[in-house]
Write an enzyme that holds these catalytic residues in place. Sequence first.
Site, mmCIF file in Angstrom:
data_model
loop_
_atom_site.group_PDB
_atom_site.id
_atom_site.type_symbol
_atom_site.label_atom_id
_atom_site.label_comp_id
_atom_site.label_asym_id
_atom_site.label_seq_id
_atom_site.Cartn_x
_atom_site.Cartn_y
_atom_site.Cartn_z
ATOM 1 N N MET A 101 -3.620 -22.664 13.933
ATOM 2 C CA MET A 101 -2.467 -22.437 15.437
ATOM 3 C C MET A 101 -3.240 -22.195 16.544
ATOM 4 O O MET A 101 -2.924 -22.361 17.647
ATOM 5 C CB MET A 101 -1.170 -21.640 14.841
ATOM 6 C CG MET A 101 -0.083 -21.824 16.188
ATOM 7 S SD MET A 101 0.395 -23.434 16.286
ATOM 8 C CE MET A 101 1.735 -23.464 15.180
ATOM 9 N N LYS A 134 9.832 14.812 -3.200
ATOM 10 C CA LYS A 134 9.540 14.893 -4.824
ATOM 11 C C LYS A 134 10.538 15.937 -5.426
ATOM 12 O O LYS A 134 10.924 15.690 -6.615
ATOM 13 C CB LYS A 134 8.031 15.230 -4.903
ATOM 14 C CG LYS A 134 7.469 14.843 -6.051
ATOM 15 C CD LYS A 134 6.007 15.092 -6.231
ATOM 16 C CE LYS A 134 5.208 14.706 -7.459
ATOM 17 N NZ LYS A 134 4.010 14.931 -7.578
ATOM 18 N N PHE A 175 -0.895 16.920 1.988
ATOM 19 C CA PHE A 175 -1.538 15.493 1.499
ATOM 20 C C PHE A 175 -0.471 14.541 1.358
ATOM 21 O O PHE A 175 0.371 14.765 0.950
ATOM 22 C CB PHE A 175 -2.069 16.049 0.205
ATOM 23 C CG PHE A 175 -2.668 14.777 -0.460
ATOM 24 C CD1 PHE A 175 -3.902 14.222 0.048
ATOM 25 C CD2 PHE A 175 -2.280 14.206 -1.498
ATOM 26 C CE1 PHE A 175 -4.542 12.905 -0.349
ATOM 27 C CE2 PHE A 175 -2.851 12.894 -2.048
ATOM 28 C CZ PHE A 175 -3.897 12.507 -1.496
ATOM 29 N N GLN A 176 -0.945 13.410 1.968
ATOM 30 C CA GLN A 176 -0.077 12.380 2.173
ATOM 31 C C GLN A 176 1.337 12.432 2.765
ATOM 32 O O GLN A 176 2.181 11.826 2.330
ATOM 33 C CB GLN A 176 0.135 11.576 0.737
ATOM 34 C CG GLN A 176 -1.303 11.081 0.108
ATOM 35 C CD GLN A 176 -1.314 10.056 -1.187
ATOM 36 O OE1 GLN A 176 -0.528 10.311 -1.943
ATOM 37 N NE2 GLN A 176 -2.338 9.131 -1.224
ATOM 38 N N GLU A 219 1.591 -2.585 -1.156
ATOM 39 C CA GLU A 219 2.823 -2.460 -0.776
ATOM 40 C C GLU A 219 3.481 -3.309 0.300
ATOM 41 O O GLU A 219 4.867 -3.649 0.348
ATOM 42 C CB GLU A 219 3.089 -0.800 -0.095
ATOM 43 C CG GLU A 219 2.872 0.075 -1.032
ATOM 44 C CD GLU A 219 1.510 0.697 -1.262
ATOM 45 O OE1 GLU A 219 0.623 -0.024 -0.798
ATOM 46 O OE2 GLU A 219 1.079 1.485 -1.962
HETATM 47 C C1 LIG Z 1 -0.362 -10.691 10.819
HETATM 48 C C2 LIG Z 1 -0.625 -11.888 11.789
HETATM 49 N N1 LIG Z 1 -1.662 -11.781 12.702
HETATM 50 C C3 LIG Z 1 -2.009 -12.733 13.451
HETATM 51 C C4 LIG Z 1 -1.285 -13.758 13.679
HETATM 52 C C5 LIG Z 1 -1.376 -14.713 14.819
HETATM 53 N N2 LIG Z 1 -1.626 -16.166 14.269
HETATM 54 C C6 LIG Z 1 -0.485 -17.056 14.337
HETATM 55 S S1 LIG Z 1 -0.845 -18.269 13.523
HETATM 56 C C7 LIG Z 1 -2.287 -17.738 13.263
HETATM 57 C C8 LIG Z 1 -3.321 -18.750 12.580
HETATM 58 C C9 LIG Z 1 -2.808 -19.207 11.281
HETATM 59 O O1 LIG Z 1 -3.836 -19.639 10.517
HETATM 60 P P1 LIG Z 1 -3.870 -20.355 9.017
HETATM 61 O O2 LIG Z 1 -3.187 -19.156 8.182
HETATM 62 O O3 LIG Z 1 -5.101 -20.968 8.616
HETATM 63 O O4 LIG Z 1 -2.836 -21.339 9.192
HETATM 64 P P2 LIG Z 1 -2.720 -22.679 9.809
HETATM 65 O O5 LIG Z 1 -2.319 -22.581 11.539
HETATM 66 O O6 LIG Z 1 -4.270 -23.325 10.051
HETATM 67 O O7 LIG Z 1 -1.871 -23.998 9.384
HETATM 68 C C10 LIG Z 1 -2.693 -16.402 13.574
HETATM 69 C C11 LIG Z 1 -4.001 -15.895 13.566
HETATM 70 C C12 LIG Z 1 -0.174 -13.778 13.226
HETATM 71 N N3 LIG Z 1 1.247 -14.472 13.302
HETATM 72 N N4 LIG Z 1 0.205 -12.677 12.121
#
Ligand SMILES: Cc1ncc(C[n+]2csc(CCOP(=O)(O)OP(=O)(O)O)c2C)c(N)n1
Lengths: 176, 577
Positions: free
Chosen positions: B492, B179, B129-130, B67
């Site tokens: 990042m 529903k 349920f749900q 979803e």
């Molecule tokens: C759902 C979610 N969880 C954690 C983060 C924190 N976060 C921001 S950037 C990042 C790393 C992203 O890594 P990747 O997808 O490999 O991309 P890259 O930075 O290597 O280009 C994380 C964990 C986020 N933005 N969203």
Amino acid sequence: MENKEQLYTVSIYTENNIGLLNRISAIFQRRHINIESINTSASEIEDVSRWTILVKMTEVQIKKIIGQIEKQVEVIKAFYHTEDETIYQESCLFKIKSDLLFEERQIQNIIKDSNARIVTVNKEYFVLEKSGRRSEVDLLYRELSAFGILQFNRSGRIAVTKDAMEITKMLAALNS
Amino acid sequence: MKEQTATQTAPSATTTERMSGAEAIIKCFLAEGVDTVFGYPGGAIMPLYDKFYGYQDQLKHILTRHEQGATHAAQGYARISNKVGVAIATSGPGATNLITGLADAMIDSTPLICVTGQVGSHLLGTDAFQETDIVGISTPVTKWNTQITKAADIPTVFAKAFYIAQSGRPGPVLIDITKDAQFEEFDFAYAKCNSIRSYVPVPETTQGSIEAAAKAINEAKKPLIVWGQGVVLGEAEEELLAVIEKGGIPAAWTILGASAVPTSHELNVGMVGMHGNYAPNLLTNECDVLIAIGMRFDDRVTGDLSRYAKQAKIIHFEIDPAEVSKNVHADIPVLGDSKKTLAALLPLLEEKTYPEWRQQFADLYQVELDKVINDDMNPKTEGLTMAEVIQQINKKSASKAAIVTDVGQHQMVACRYADFKQTRSNITSGGLGTMGFALPAAIGAKMAAPDRQVVAVIGDGGYQMTIQELGTIFQTKVPVKIVVLNNEYLGMVRQWQQLFFDKRYASTEMINPDFIKIAEGYNIKAKLVTDRKDLASAVEEMMKCDEAYFLEVRVEKEGNVFPMIPTGAAVSEIRLE
Ligand SMILES: Cc1ncc(C[n+]2csc(CCOP(=O)(O)OP(=O)(O)O)c2C)c(N)n1
């Protein structure tokens, strides 16, 4: 001035819809602002609710909060007012053992002097109602607590403003 | 609920037709011009799914694999087309899986309608349920939400929902339907909603504010425009360009404003914010008039607020009064719809050029070019950079592709280096920064704009958050292009660990599966590039392919994105290394 905390009365006119309490209280909650009291009821306009919320904060903060409140789809208009700009009251009920009413002379004097009203009396207890400013209610509470209070409950503040809030006019304009 | 008092609708449709609530929902969609919805079935929404079966020729239902994917696909659909995106889920876990997408749409002002099934009304509040209180759960992440327990309320509630989702500052709306309300029969008639008495979608513009803005701009020596997504949402791209050109004003953009003005326009001075360009960030703290248009001074844009553009007079063009002076005090607020306010501003503007001021931008661009851009675009190192991949996508798509990015280093690099020529070409999760956004959003975007090339650019981390949507691509054959920039790190976060946590790479290294095999497992054409010499031809092959295509590029493991404004620093303290 803008950055000094003080009590504000927030008045909100809304549609009478389910779920709005959640939305409005969340606006305060997200900013860690404690609501001192909250009251919602029918207003002077059919189908329109009037909320009165008492909060302590700075004018800078309250302005932003009003913006967030007005942004809610079902909010018609929100205002904020200082203490001097409103006429306000709260109401409370005291439940006290009946013997005290007959045995303690002092209690009868307190009731008379405070302009409290006896709502009901029976064998076991009697109930007093008092409306007024917070300080008056507090004073009565202190005086009665010396004798023992079985139950106490206080309402949120209700308020009207000294100046007009031209909601009816505004609604007419929106409807036209 | 008092829908009647809350909604003034156009004269109601004259003909009524007896049908079930579920069928009425479909009729509402059709009346609002919806052609595609994204969703996932389950018990509490089965009556609606049963009706989809009979309307397949008029209303496409795309079965996503989760979803969350349905919401992001609906977002991608909305962002590229300026139409409302629709996502559907069952009660309970189906409904709660929508929350990330709702939160993302809320903060990025995306018009979305989510419809969730709910347990029968006689079971409400019994922990059936749900059953979840999805109206309660979704309240903070919706512009409006409500629950329907009677079929007769469906037309007014849906009409209101579509109106709210797309008017004023757009946003997501959730409608929960029991529903029994889906089964219940009633006499259906639909009338679109065009006003709600308590709701003022666009605040009134005062001529005085336009005049004050024009005067301040005309008197400025060093004006700077920073525009945001408000320009795109208000379809004010032409008006913005006219203002920029007549006023001769250097103009920068927030990440969600990207592509509203062509990247290569001589007055486009780049992106502001944490990983934005050097010149516009530095000169934000030097301009004398800052003209903010449809942007909300997010902390990723402003850095340390107490040292943000303090020297400048701030003019704020904004549709949402709650945004004015929320973060940055506006000396001259101009409320209203940017398309109208900018058009009203134009005739009052004097024609100017500011050669010295613009030279300052050019000089700082040269500094960024020497220190960052050249190394990113034409690296001397062995490892591939993310920037050179983006450059190839620009070349092989003739800069016409819509680029859908996920969240991380690749997102910043893609937005910095994409050469946008056409508006609505940048689809990214800006305000929430939702990893997992890009793959499903690209599916939705391609479905809404089948004539456009849609390229998703994703990190190896974010890709795996919604990788199951490859199944949706496989089943629908939607020809999206997927580029995974694989650095084997949560890049990042690793960059922050390197710069601010002593290179302690805690839980950011990723041991990845064989992405090519996975793509091929879904019958999607796939190619791996590990060497620079193969990059151009692989990107070309991908762009020429008329089916879905997966391209994995192994990039430098420890590449960093610069410039950068460290958290808590002022925009003028932007670092180049
Ligand atoms: C759902 C979610 N969880 C954690 C983060 C924190 N976060 C921001 S950037 C990042 C790393 C992203 O890594 P990747 O997808 O490999 O991309 P890259 O930075 O290597 O280009 C994380 C964990 C986020 N933005 N969203």
